[in-house]
Enzyme design. Sequence first.
Site, PDB file in Angstrom:
ATOM      1  N   THR A  59      11.282 -38.105-123.450  1.00  0.00           N
ATOM      2  CA  THR A  59      11.924 -38.600-124.738  1.00  0.00           C
ATOM      3  C   THR A  59      12.257 -37.522-125.832  1.00  0.00           C
ATOM      4  OG1 THR A  59      10.301 -40.470-124.249  1.00  0.00           O
ATOM      5  CG2 THR A  59      11.253 -40.182-126.525  1.00  0.00           C
ATOM      6  N   CYS A  60      11.508 -36.429-125.894  1.00  0.00           N
ATOM      7  CA  CYS A  60      11.681 -35.384-126.806  1.00  0.00           C
ATOM      8  C   CYS A  60      13.395 -34.810-126.546  1.00  0.00           C
ATOM      9  CB  CYS A  60      10.645 -34.258-126.746  1.00  0.00           C
ATOM     10  SG  CYS A  60       8.903 -35.008-127.194  1.00  0.00           S
TER      11      CYS A  60
END
Length: 166
Positions: A59-60
């Site tokens: 996600t990052c």
Amino acid sequence: MANITLKGNAIQTLGNIPAVGTTAPDFSMVAPDLSKKNLSDYKGSKLVLNIFPSIDTGTCATSVRVFNKSAASLENTKVVCVSRDLPFAQARFCGAEGIDNVEMLSDFANGSFGQDYELEISNGPLANLHSRVVIVLDENGTILYSEQVPEIVDEPNYENALKALQ
């Protein structure tokens, strides 16, 4: 403290992120070339702070890619991605991914950014890392938009963050 979750499990942060309409706290972090960068280095430009636990999570990494793509078309705006990853890891990721429209800053040295912005995770398996937050500033450092993502594995609301720049 703010209550967020990690895969449905409750975790907390040190406090509440800075509110819309307030002046962003100053910061000093490390760039990939090991130089120091402060909030004042961005005065005169709008600023999107894309803050996350680690560049080495899906996600990052996605948030960096999305903001990198958007940043190319933003006028008088800089996008800065912030984590506690070492500057070398941030540079490695950007090089491998062809990321060149955003800047990376590391809060690895003492975590003061995460503490001053009260977004540091205070318990659980990600303790001492940053929670997922997006903060948008105007040219004078006033906060136009702030979002702390309630479930840390979820992506931020890119559309609302970018709308705040208009």
